[in-house]
Design a protein around this motif. Structure first.
Motif, PDB file in Angstrom:
ATOM      1  N   TRP A 127      15.354  -4.698 -48.697  1.00 56.30           N
ATOM      2  CA  TRP A 127      16.594  -4.555 -47.929  1.00 56.30           C
ATOM      3  C   TRP A 127      16.341  -3.873 -46.593  1.00 56.30           C
ATOM      4  CZ3 TRP A 127      21.078  -6.777 -47.985  1.00 56.30           C
ATOM      5  CH2 TRP A 127      22.183  -6.194 -47.358  1.00 56.30           C
ATOM      6  N   GLU A 128      15.414  -2.917 -46.566  1.00 55.85           N
ATOM      7  CA  GLU A 128      15.162  -2.154 -45.344  1.00 55.85           C
ATOM      8  C   GLU A 128      14.297  -2.903 -44.340  1.00 55.85           C
ATOM      9  OE1 GLU A 128      16.661   0.549 -44.508  1.00 55.85           O
ATOM     10  OE2 GLU A 128      17.745   0.570 -46.401  1.00 55.85           O
ATOM     11  N   THR A 129      13.610  -3.956 -44.763  1.00 50.55           N
ATOM     12  CA  THR A 129      12.734  -4.681 -43.836  1.00 50.55           C
ATOM     13  C   THR A 129      12.958  -6.190 -43.914  1.00 50.55           C
ATOM     14  OG1 THR A 129      10.959  -4.712 -45.500  1.00 50.55           O
ATOM     15  CG2 THR A 129      10.948  -2.898 -43.908  1.00 50.55           C
ATOM     16  N   THR A 157       4.826 -13.486 -42.822  1.00 41.39           N
ATOM     17  CA  THR A 157       5.547 -14.398 -43.688  1.00 41.39           C
ATOM     18  C   THR A 157       6.328 -15.424 -42.876  1.00 41.39           C
ATOM     19  OG1 THR A 157       5.787 -12.627 -45.278  1.00 41.39           O
ATOM     20  CG2 THR A 157       7.205 -14.538 -45.582  1.00 41.39           C
ATOM     21  N   ASP A 158       6.187 -16.677 -43.217  1.00 43.82           N
ATOM     22  CA  ASP A 158       6.952 -17.737 -42.578  1.00 43.82           C
ATOM     23  C   ASP A 158       8.416 -17.628 -43.021  1.00 43.82           C
ATOM     24  OD1 ASP A 158       8.039 -20.794 -43.004  1.00 43.82           O
ATOM     25  OD2 ASP A 158       6.860 -20.558 -41.171  1.00 43.82           O
ATOM     26  N   PRO A 159       9.396 -17.803 -42.091  1.00 34.98           N
ATOM     27  CA  PRO A 159      10.808 -17.700 -42.487  1.00 34.98           C
ATOM     28  C   PRO A 159      11.170 -18.614 -43.650  1.00 34.98           C
ATOM     29  CG  PRO A 159      10.623 -17.694 -40.104  1.00 34.98           C
ATOM     30  CD  PRO A 159       9.247 -17.970 -40.636  1.00 34.98           C
ATOM     31  N   ALA A 160      10.579 -19.814 -43.716  1.00 35.78           N
ATOM     32  CA  ALA A 160      10.872 -20.719 -44.830  1.00 35.78           C
ATOM     33  C   ALA A 160      10.409 -20.112 -46.144  1.00 35.78           C
ATOM     34  CB  ALA A 160      10.210 -22.071 -44.595  1.00 35.78           C
ATOM     35  N   GLN A 161       9.240 -19.445 -46.127  1.00 35.51           N
ATOM     36  CA  GLN A 161       8.777 -18.764 -47.327  1.00 35.51           C
ATOM     37  C   GLN A 161       9.629 -17.538 -47.623  1.00 35.51           C
ATOM     38  OE1 GLN A 161       4.708 -17.930 -46.319  1.00 35.51           O
ATOM     39  NE2 GLN A 161       3.957 -19.922 -47.017  1.00 35.51           N
ATOM     40  N   ALA A 162      10.068 -16.860 -46.567  1.00 30.96           N
ATOM     41  CA  ALA A 162      10.872 -15.652 -46.759  1.00 30.96           C
ATOM     42  C   ALA A 162      12.171 -15.956 -47.487  1.00 30.96           C
ATOM     43  CB  ALA A 162      11.168 -15.003 -45.406  1.00 30.96           C
ATOM     44  N   ARG A 163      12.724 -17.147 -47.248  1.00 35.56           N
ATOM     45  CA  ARG A 163      13.974 -17.498 -47.915  1.00 35.56           C
ATOM     46  C   ARG A 163      13.788 -17.659 -49.414  1.00 35.56           C
ATOM     47  NH1 ARG A 163      14.880 -20.252 -43.006  1.00 35.56           N
ATOM     48  NH2 ARG A 163      13.807 -22.123 -43.696  1.00 35.56           N
ATOM     49  N   ARG A 164      12.548 -17.897 -49.847  1.00 31.55           N
ATOM     50  CA  ARG A 164      12.298 -18.054 -51.272  1.00 31.55           C
ATOM     51  C   ARG A 164      11.719 -16.792 -51.895  1.00 31.55           C
ATOM     52  NH1 ARG A 164      10.259 -22.933 -49.058  1.00 31.55           N
ATOM     53  NH2 ARG A 164       8.129 -22.142 -49.164  1.00 31.55           N
ATOM     54  N   ALA A 165      11.311 -15.843 -51.065  1.00 32.06           N
ATOM     55  CA  ALA A 165      10.654 -14.640 -51.562  1.00 32.06           C
ATOM     56  C   ALA A 165      11.638 -13.476 -51.644  1.00 32.06           C
ATOM     57  CB  ALA A 165       9.494 -14.265 -50.639  1.00 32.06           C
ATOM     58  N   ALA A 181      15.361  -5.575 -33.777  1.00 33.63           N
ATOM     59  CA  ALA A 181      15.047  -4.540 -34.761  1.00 33.63           C
ATOM     60  C   ALA A 181      13.650  -3.976 -34.540  1.00 33.63           C
ATOM     61  CB  ALA A 181      15.170  -5.101 -36.168  1.00 33.63           C
ATOM     62  N   LEU A 182      13.487  -2.708 -34.882  1.00 36.11           N
ATOM     63  CA  LEU A 182      12.184  -2.057 -34.804  1.00 36.11           C
ATOM     64  C   LEU A 182      11.682  -1.875 -36.230  1.00 36.11           C
ATOM     65  CD1 LEU A 182      10.126  -0.860 -32.834  1.00 36.11           C
ATOM     66  CD2 LEU A 182      11.254   1.345 -33.102  1.00 36.11           C
ATOM     67  N   VAL A 183      11.090  -2.937 -36.773  1.00 38.27           N
ATOM     68  CA  VAL A 183      10.491  -2.897 -38.110  1.00 38.27           C
ATOM     69  C   VAL A 183       9.112  -3.521 -38.012  1.00 38.27           C
ATOM     70  CG1 VAL A 183      12.690  -2.995 -39.347  1.00 38.27           C
ATOM     71  CG2 VAL A 183      11.529  -5.119 -38.729  1.00 38.27           C
ATOM     72  N   PRO A 184       8.198  -3.174 -38.924  1.00 38.14           N
ATOM     73  CA  PRO A 184       6.852  -3.761 -38.867  1.00 38.14           C
ATOM     74  C   PRO A 184       6.913  -5.272 -39.034  1.00 38.14           C
ATOM     75  CG  PRO A 184       6.912  -1.866 -40.350  1.00 38.14           C
ATOM     76  CD  PRO A 184       8.333  -2.194 -40.003  1.00 38.14           C
ATOM     77  N   ALA A 185       6.262  -6.002 -38.152  1.00 43.85           N
ATOM     78  CA  ALA A 185       6.230  -7.459 -38.263  1.00 43.85           C
ATOM     79  C   ALA A 185       5.339  -7.867 -39.426  1.00 43.85           C
ATOM     80  CB  ALA A 185       5.711  -8.071 -36.964  1.00 43.85           C
ATOM     81  N   VAL A 186       5.671  -9.001 -40.038  1.00 44.73           N
ATOM     82  CA  VAL A 186       4.857  -9.552 -41.119  1.00 44.73           C
ATOM     83  C   VAL A 186       4.537 -10.997 -40.787  1.00 44.73           C
ATOM     84  CG1 VAL A 186       5.837  -8.036 -42.867  1.00 44.73           C
ATOM     85  CG2 VAL A 186       6.873 -10.259 -42.452  1.00 44.73           C
ATOM     86  N   ARG A 221      20.509  -0.038 -37.182  1.00 43.89           N
ATOM     87  CA  ARG A 221      21.075  -0.699 -38.355  1.00 43.89           C
ATOM     88  C   ARG A 221      22.361  -1.432 -37.981  1.00 43.89           C
ATOM     89  NH1 ARG A 221      22.253   2.652 -43.295  1.00 43.89           N
ATOM     90  NH2 ARG A 221      22.240   0.577 -44.234  1.00 43.89           N
ATOM     91  N   PRO A 222      22.695  -2.560 -38.665  1.00 45.77           N
ATOM     92  CA  PRO A 222      22.001  -3.086 -39.847  1.00 45.77           C
ATOM     93  C   PRO A 222      20.995  -4.181 -39.529  1.00 45.77           C
ATOM     94  CG  PRO A 222      24.080  -4.207 -39.625  1.00 45.77           C
ATOM     95  CD  PRO A 222      23.984  -3.275 -38.438  1.00 45.77           C
ATOM     96  N   LEU A 223      20.453  -4.222 -38.296  1.00 41.74           N
ATOM     97  CA  LEU A 223      19.551  -5.306 -37.924  1.00 41.74           C
ATOM     98  C   LEU A 223      18.399  -5.452 -38.913  1.00 41.74           C
ATOM     99  CD1 LEU A 223      19.178  -5.079 -34.030  1.00 41.74           C
ATOM    100  CD2 LEU A 223      20.728  -6.495 -35.372  1.00 41.74           C
ATOM    101  N   ASN A 224      17.864  -4.319 -39.410  1.00 41.01           N
ATOM    102  CA  ASN A 224      16.696  -4.401 -40.281  1.00 41.01           C
ATOM    103  C   ASN A 224      16.992  -5.063 -41.623  1.00 41.01           C
ATOM    104  OD1 ASN A 224      18.312  -2.060 -40.656  1.00 41.01           O
ATOM    105  ND2 ASN A 224      16.755  -1.192 -41.984  1.00 41.01           N
ATOM    106  N   SER A 225      18.276  -5.192 -41.993  1.00 39.79           N
ATOM    107  CA  SER A 225      18.641  -5.793 -43.282  1.00 39.79           C
ATOM    108  C   SER A 225      19.132  -7.226 -43.142  1.00 39.79           C
ATOM    109  CB  SER A 225      19.722  -4.947 -43.968  1.00 39.79           C
ATOM    110  OG  SER A 225      19.259  -3.630 -44.199  1.00 39.79           O
ATOM    111  N   ILE A 226      19.048  -7.798 -41.960  1.00 42.88           N
ATOM    112  CA  ILE A 226      19.541  -9.155 -41.717  1.00 42.88           C
ATOM    113  C   ILE A 226      18.405 -10.156 -41.926  1.00 42.88           C
ATOM    114  CG2 ILE A 226      20.606 -10.702 -40.051  1.00 42.88           C
ATOM    115  CD1 ILE A 226      22.439  -8.453 -40.884  1.00 42.88           C
ATOM    116  N   SER A 227      18.641 -11.168 -42.775  1.00 39.10           N
ATOM    117  CA  SER A 227      17.595 -12.147 -43.085  1.00 39.10           C
ATOM    118  C   SER A 227      17.789 -13.430 -42.281  1.00 39.10           C
ATOM    119  CB  SER A 227      17.587 -12.447 -44.585  1.00 39.10           C
ATOM    120  OG  SER A 227      18.860 -12.915 -45.006  1.00 39.10           O
ATOM    121  N   THR A 228      17.898 -13.273 -40.974  1.00 38.84           N
ATOM    122  CA  THR A 228      17.910 -14.386 -40.027  1.00 38.84           C
ATOM    123  C   THR A 228      17.690 -13.785 -38.643  1.00 38.84           C
ATOM    124  OG1 THR A 228      19.125 -16.368 -39.330  1.00 38.84           O
ATOM    125  CG2 THR A 228      20.402 -14.334 -39.552  1.00 38.84           C
ATOM    126  N   ALA A 229      17.618 -14.621 -37.621  1.00 41.79           N
ATOM    127  CA  ALA A 229      17.503 -14.085 -36.268  1.00 41.79           C
ATOM    128  C   ALA A 229      18.667 -13.132 -36.005  1.00 41.79           C
ATOM    129  CB  ALA A 229      17.502 -15.215 -35.252  1.00 41.79           C
TER     130      ALA A 229
END
Length: 487
Positions: free
Chosen positions: A398-400, A386-394, A379-384, A435-443
């Protein structure tokens, strides 16, 4: 004719409102159509899948290629009004040949005559047989026992079929469901009921379909089958919760109350001895399973790119997704297909399905007529940071939603590219706003197949696709430990 500004504004508002209504109808109508789509589920020792069922001359039909391709290699071709196919079961080199005639019941199978209960039909060079033929046809092709629950459209190959036991236990009241293998039903609750729907699990009735308990909490259960799924409906007199144990082989349905809520929550830093005795401690959560979700691009009404006059992108992506599915399963990887039939799915629906499955890796499959080899996209989205473990709780936009997982996605793309390079298969790794890569919350990655030699029709070459699938599966297996560690 001249319009005053106020009149023009009023008309513009009305037009906008009509457009919104029309857009809502367009978005909702496909969902209503798909909700009623008929499907046939096939359960085998190797895999479980579902295919579309078509209505023709008042009967239900399924495509033979769709039916058999997940179980082996299928080569089919029309010859006038004849339709010939060769099927080689997975893991063997023994081929089965058959010939059908459009509009006729008579067929040839393994060199002998075979009668269908209704006419064979061809639609756009695809061959279809009546569902009522499967109980006799599949055993002849597969040389395995096959049981078909025709009204429910469920086929059980090679002795599959999981009978379960239901035991009502007291003090406190709870219903314990025990299965021979792990199951993963969809669980829904409504006032007075909990429904467990089994789509990928070959669950069958173990006795009476309706059982009455007369318990103050759980009054009865009812088992039913329809449209490629089984459902267990539990009638209850209070809110209940379903919990899993023994790796998914046991489901316990019990009342939701203060004790259950406390047991499900993390234990406090300090507890009194009486409280620890009174409240059972929650078990450590099981480690999430490693699951790859494969999403064959386009499908149904969306043909995708017209790679040639006879080759549609949606057919190439589904065929390759099934090959990759088999290769990953051969390496001990849990795999699910988001699209295994001719269904039409929106991009958001695909992302929702992948996220709901809690996948470890999402793979979108596309095809193109230009270039050669394989292109791997992240995906071509701005990197952040955030740790993936934290991302699962945050909360993730949808777009990033992909942003915290870009590093993991790049690791997967690099591992696959390295494997293809080692096998001298052309490959390129790219980033794109796909799309829809930018909306996927995993690798998440997207694969785009191109012909090996610049000739579009060779994109369907079985050997070429197999070489790619084998290399991709090897690349994923190599990076699996790092993905599991990240979770």
């Amino acid at each position: 004719m001249h319009l005053r500004p106020a009149t023009f504004a009023s008309i513009a508002v009305r037009v906008a409102a009509l457009l919104l209504v029309f857009a809502a109808f367009v978005l909702i109508f496909p969902r209503l159509t798909r909700a009623e789509e008929k499907r046939l589920a096939v359960y085998s020792p190797q895999t479980s899948y579902a295919i579309s069922v078509l209505d023709h001359d008042g009967l239900e039909y399924v495509g033979l290629v769709d039916l058999l391709e997940p179980l082996g290699r299928v080569e089919a071709r029309p010859d006038g009004n004849k339709w010939k196919f060769t099927f080689t079961p997975a893991g063997t080199s023994k081929a089965v040949e058959a010939q059908f005639t459009d509009g006729k019941k008579k067929a040839k199978l393994r060199g002998s005559d075979f009668d269908l209960p209704a006419n064979f039909t061809m639609v756009n060079t695809r061959g279809y047989v009546p569902v009522s033929a499967l109980a006799n046809l599949l055993p002849r092709i597969l040389e395995l026992t096959v049981r078909v629950h025709q009204p429910a459209r469920r086929a059980f190959v090679g002795g599959t079929g999981a009978k379960f036991s239901a035991e009502l236990r007291k003090d406190p009241s709870r219903l314990v469901l025990t299965f021979p293998t792990p199951v993963s039903p969809a669980v829904a609750t409504e006032p007075g009921k909990m429904r467990l729907t089994f789509t990928r699990d070959p669950v069958v009735s173990s006795g009476a379909e309706t059982v009455t308990y007369g318990d103050p909490l759980i009054s009865s259960t009812a088992f039913s089958e329809s449209n490629a799924a089984a459902e267990l409906s539990v009638s209850v007199n209070a809110p209940v919760l379903a919990t899993y144990s023994e790796g998914g082989k046991v489901i316990t349905i019990a009342a939701v109350g203060p004790q259950q809520a406390a047991a499900a929550a993390p234990p406090p830093a300090q507890t009194t001895e009486s409280a620890a005795t009174r409240i059972p401690q929650a078990r450590p959560p099981a480690a999430p399973r490693f699951l790859v979700v494969i999403d064959a691009g386009h499908g149904g009404e969306e043909r995708g790119a017209a790679l040639s006059e006879t080759v549609a992108e949606k057919d190439v992506t589904l065929a390759f997704a099934r090959r990759l599915h088999r290769e990953l399963e051969n390496k001990g990887v849990n795999v699910e297909l988001i699209r295994s039939t001719e269904s039409t799915l929106t991009l958001d629906e695909r992302a929702q399905a992948a996220n709901a499955a809690r996948a470890s890796l999402y793979i979108a499959v596309h095809a193109a007529s230009l270039g050669s080899g394989l292109r791997i996209y992240t995906a071509l989205v701005p990197a952040v940071a955030t740790d993936p473990a934290q991302a699962r709780r945050a909360f993730l936009s949808w777009e990033t939603a992909q942003a915290p997982y870009l590093d993991a996605s790049s690791l997967v793309a690099g591992s696959i590219a390295a494997e293809l390079n080692s096998r001298q298969l052309p490959v390129r790794a790219l980033a794109a706003p796909l799309r829809p890569l930018n909306s996927i919350s995993t690798a998440a990655i997207a694969l785009e197949l191109a012909p090996p030699d610049g000739k579009v029709n060779s994109i369907n070459d079985a050997k070429y696709q197999q070489n790619l699938a084998t290399a991709i599966a090897a690349g994923i297996a190599a990076i699996r430990p790092k993905l599991e560690a990240a979770r």
